[in-house]
Motif scaffolding. Structure first.
Motif, PDB file in Angstrom:
ATOM      1  N   ASN A 118      -1.725  -2.185  14.246  1.00  0.00           N
ATOM      2  CA  ASN A 118      -1.179  -0.915  14.757  1.00  0.00           C
ATOM      3  C   ASN A 118      -1.218   0.240  14.091  1.00  0.00           C
ATOM      4  O   ASN A 118      -0.717   1.485  14.226  1.00  0.00           O
ATOM      5  CB  ASN A 118       0.119  -0.773  15.642  1.00  0.00           C
ATOM      6  N   GLY A 119      -1.293   0.094  12.294  1.00  0.00           N
ATOM      7  CA  GLY A 119      -1.373   1.095  11.701  1.00  0.00           C
ATOM      8  C   GLY A 119       0.047   1.582  10.993  1.00  0.00           C
ATOM      9  O   GLY A 119       0.329   2.403  10.267  1.00  0.00           O
ATOM     10  N   GLU A 120       1.075   0.913  11.605  1.00  0.00           N
ATOM     11  CA  GLU A 120       2.492   1.410  11.561  1.00  0.00           C
ATOM     12  C   GLU A 120       3.084   0.707  10.265  1.00  0.00           C
ATOM     13  O   GLU A 120       2.510  -0.249   9.778  1.00  0.00           O
ATOM     14  CB  GLU A 120       3.519   0.902  12.552  1.00  0.00           C
ATOM     15  N   ARG A 121       3.823   1.553   9.552  1.00  0.00           N
ATOM     16  CA  ARG A 121       4.508   1.084   8.095  1.00  0.00           C
ATOM     17  C   ARG A 121       5.279   0.017   8.293  1.00  0.00           C
ATOM     18  O   ARG A 121       6.349   0.115   9.251  1.00  0.00           O
ATOM     19  CB  ARG A 121       4.801   2.252   7.310  1.00  0.00           C
ATOM     20  N   ARG A 127       3.833  -1.707   3.604  1.00  0.00           N
ATOM     21  CA  ARG A 127       2.214  -1.561   3.681  1.00  0.00           C
ATOM     22  C   ARG A 127       2.199  -1.315   5.260  1.00  0.00           C
ATOM     23  O   ARG A 127       3.175  -0.937   6.132  1.00  0.00           O
ATOM     24  CB  ARG A 127       1.772  -3.228   3.615  1.00  0.00           C
ATOM     25  N   TYR A 128       0.896  -0.783   5.678  1.00  0.00           N
ATOM     26  CA  TYR A 128       0.578  -0.598   6.924  1.00  0.00           C
ATOM     27  C   TYR A 128       0.036  -1.826   7.663  1.00  0.00           C
ATOM     28  O   TYR A 128      -0.794  -2.261   7.094  1.00  0.00           O
ATOM     29  CB  TYR A 128      -0.273   0.626   6.935  1.00  0.00           C
ATOM     30  N   ASN A 129       0.643  -2.103   8.833  1.00  0.00           N
ATOM     31  CA  ASN A 129       0.306  -3.067   9.805  1.00  0.00           C
ATOM     32  C   ASN A 129      -0.994  -3.039  10.165  1.00  0.00           C
ATOM     33  O   ASN A 129      -1.691  -1.893  10.878  1.00  0.00           O
ATOM     34  CB  ASN A 129       1.230  -3.154  10.912  1.00  0.00           C
ATOM     35  N   THR A 189       0.889  -1.106  -0.166  1.00  0.00           N
ATOM     36  CA  THR A 189       0.081   0.039  -0.043  1.00  0.00           C
ATOM     37  C   THR A 189       0.972   1.228  -0.016  1.00  0.00           C
ATOM     38  O   THR A 189       0.202   2.246  -0.010  1.00  0.00           O
ATOM     39  CB  THR A 189      -1.009   0.055   1.250  1.00  0.00           C
ATOM     40  N   ASP A 190       2.074   1.190  -0.102  1.00  0.00           N
ATOM     41  CA  ASP A 190       3.117   2.142   0.087  1.00  0.00           C
ATOM     42  C   ASP A 190       4.525   1.972  -0.644  1.00  0.00           C
ATOM     43  O   ASP A 190       4.854   0.900  -0.494  1.00  0.00           O
ATOM     44  CB  ASP A 190       3.318   2.755   1.583  1.00  0.00           C
ATOM     45  N   VAL A 191       4.881   3.029  -1.186  1.00  0.00           N
ATOM     46  CA  VAL A 191       6.073   2.936  -2.148  1.00  0.00           C
ATOM     47  C   VAL A 191       7.027   4.047  -1.677  1.00  0.00           C
ATOM     48  O   VAL A 191       6.277   5.148  -1.794  1.00  0.00           O
ATOM     49  CB  VAL A 191       5.941   2.912  -3.475  1.00  0.00           C
TER      50      VAL A 191
END
Length: 195
Positions: free
Chosen positions: A159-162, A154-156, A124-126
């Motif tokens: 906990n929302g952490e990358r 990606r985001y966990n 979900t993130d680059v």
């Protein structure tokens, strides 16, 4: 990517604040958010939502869930969501309630969506940076090559952490090949979506 919703979903959103009064509509939005964020069926029902017109309330409830899911999936910001809802001619009080609800709970919605159906790593993130091999005062040799350091992550979900899924370094030519392959995938997806 722009949000696209089916006609029944748009109709369900348009009923809020018009066919369904504003107070009931706000309760419906709040209750739908609770059901969306809850991993279990432990959220108590709110019967007064369905008293006057159960069919319209169910369609509107479905519409709100769909809107929240699609907006979250595409990482839509509040301003883009507001513009989309204005274009759909959603009643102004309801429009503000939907945008506020989405914006206030965006992180929880993202985490909840990450918890659903993930077999392969879901990127979900680059992140990337350009690196160059240059001559310095301590070294006379340099290749002059430019390379890219790419980090896919990606985001966990808990906990929302990358978190990083894969990191790699590639040359300019390799980066161009990767971009071309991604464009090929995009074209294929567009063809499949139009069929």
């Amino acid at each position: 990517m722009a949000i696209k919703l089916s006609d029944p979903v748009i109709k369900g959103l348009q009923q809020l604040g018009t066919d369904i009064n504003i107070d009931i509509s706000k309760k419906l939005i709040a209750n739908t958010l609770k059901h969306t964020l809850s991993p279990e069926a432990s959220v108590p029902s709110v019967p007064d939502i369905y008293i006057t017109n159960a069919d319209k309330a169910k369609l509107s409830e479905y519409a709100v869930v769909t809107l929240l899911a699609i907006a979250t999936k595409h990482g839509t910001d509040a301003a883009s969501l507001r513009a989309f809802l204005e274009k759909c001619e959603i009643q102004s009080t309801i429009l503000e309630e939907l945008v506020r609800t989405y914006d206030d709970h965006r992180k929880e919605l993202t985490i909840r969506q990450l918890q659903i159906g993930s077999d392969f790593p879901h990127i979900t993130d680059v992140q990337w940076r350009i690196m160059a091999d240059v001559r310095s005062s301590t070294s006379d040799c340099s290749s002059g090559e430019v390379s890219f350091h790419v980090n896919l992550g990606r985001y966990n979900e808990s906990n929302g952490e990358r978190e990083t899924i894969v990191e790699f370094v590639c040359s300019t030519e390799e980066m161009q090949l990767l971009i071309n392959k991604l464009k090929e995938i995009e074209r294929h997806c567009e063809k499949v979506a139009t069929k």
